[in-house]
Design a protein around this motif. Sequence first.
Motif, mmCIF file in Angstrom:
data_model
loop_
_atom_site.group_PDB
_atom_site.id
_atom_site.type_symbol
_atom_site.label_atom_id
_atom_site.label_comp_id
_atom_site.label_asym_id
_atom_site.label_seq_id
_atom_site.Cartn_x
_atom_site.Cartn_y
_atom_site.Cartn_z
ATOM 1 N N LEU A 1 4.089 -2.242 -9.002
ATOM 2 C CA LEU A 1 4.328 -3.118 -7.855
ATOM 3 C C LEU A 1 4.936 -4.438 -8.313
ATOM 4 O O LEU A 1 5.845 -4.968 -7.660
ATOM 5 C CB LEU A 1 3.019 -3.358 -7.101
ATOM 6 N N GLU B 1 0.826 -1.205 0.000
ATOM 7 C CA GLU B 1 0.000 0.000 0.000
ATOM 8 C C GLU B 1 0.861 1.256 0.000
ATOM 9 O O GLU B 1 0.562 2.238 -0.697
ATOM 10 C CB GLU B 1 -0.931 -0.010 1.216
ATOM 11 N N GLY C 1 -0.636 -0.744 -10.807
ATOM 12 C CA GLY C 1 -0.372 -2.073 -10.278
ATOM 13 C C GLY C 1 0.840 -2.728 -10.890
ATOM 14 O O GLY C 1 1.559 -3.486 -10.231
ATOM 15 N N LEU D 1 2.344 1.736 -3.500
ATOM 16 C CA LEU D 1 1.354 2.226 -4.455
ATOM 17 C C LEU D 1 1.037 3.701 -4.206
ATOM 18 O O LEU D 1 0.849 4.475 -5.146
ATOM 19 C CB LEU D 1 0.088 1.387 -4.381
ATOM 20 N N THR E 1 3.449 5.905 -5.837
ATOM 21 C CA THR E 1 3.530 5.787 -7.292
ATOM 22 C C THR E 1 2.473 6.663 -7.947
ATOM 23 O O THR E 1 1.290 6.554 -7.610
ATOM 24 C CB THR E 1 3.289 4.323 -7.717
ATOM 25 N N GLY F 1 -0.758 5.106 -8.896
ATOM 26 C CA GLY F 1 -0.881 3.844 -8.186
ATOM 27 C C GLY F 1 -0.915 2.645 -9.101
ATOM 28 O O GLY F 1 -1.655 1.697 -8.883
#
Length: 258
Positions: A235, A221, A232, A224, A227, A230
């Motif tokens: 990650l 979390e 995915g 993200l 970033t 966020g």
Amino acid sequence: MQLSAFQDGFCAALRTAAPTPAWMDALCAQPGFAVYRNSGRKAALDALRANYPTVVQLVGEDWFCGAAQTYLAVQPPADGRLMHYGVGFAAFLARFAPAAELPYLSDVARLDRAWTEAHLAADAPPLAASWLARQPPEALGAARIAPHPAARWLWCHEHPAYSIWQRHREGLAVDTALPWQAEGALLTRPSGAVQWCALPRAGVAFLDVCAAGQPLAEAAESALAATPGGAGETLAQLTALLLSSGALCAPTGAEDPV
């Protein structure tokens, strides 16, 4: 006189040419004492030069010698293992007036220090991707994975200190058009030799949470949140980077660490 008092006075006399207690006069007057003191100073200065090679490359021998002597006067070695000397040198450079023209110098020193710490750190098996693949999602999110003992990471908020450091370490030319932006760095020791790579802000956030002992779900979390958008896929890329570089430590009892 107690032995501890003599030892304290002797060490103080070695560290500085300032007036010493009267009972030290006869000892300090001996020619051999000056040789001994100068040898100790030279050993400390040589160690600092060896521990901060990129700083030396950036500023030159004469500039570094002057800075090192000033540092030695306020922070003499406290450990006989001189590879440990200079823990506070980066912070010293951040306050050192002659370094004001090189605002990235203290961060470069932090990277030199990170290399030394990664080199000296304890051995431990790194986390294997196969272990992660065997964990059910609930268990994986709750797992607490510590950074590897040799992993060092940092974020330079205002300067491309990592790019400058990396190019000097690898003997590459520093592009005059180098983007002046924040950067992150990761140093690890996956195969017995220190390695380094750029690290996104999400990676710094992820490792900070892991180092605090929090579960992987919270680390994810945090990554993200650091970033933009966020994404995915960021990650997934980050996980691959941390695994391939050996930045995470295998948990106790984990099978087939690599």
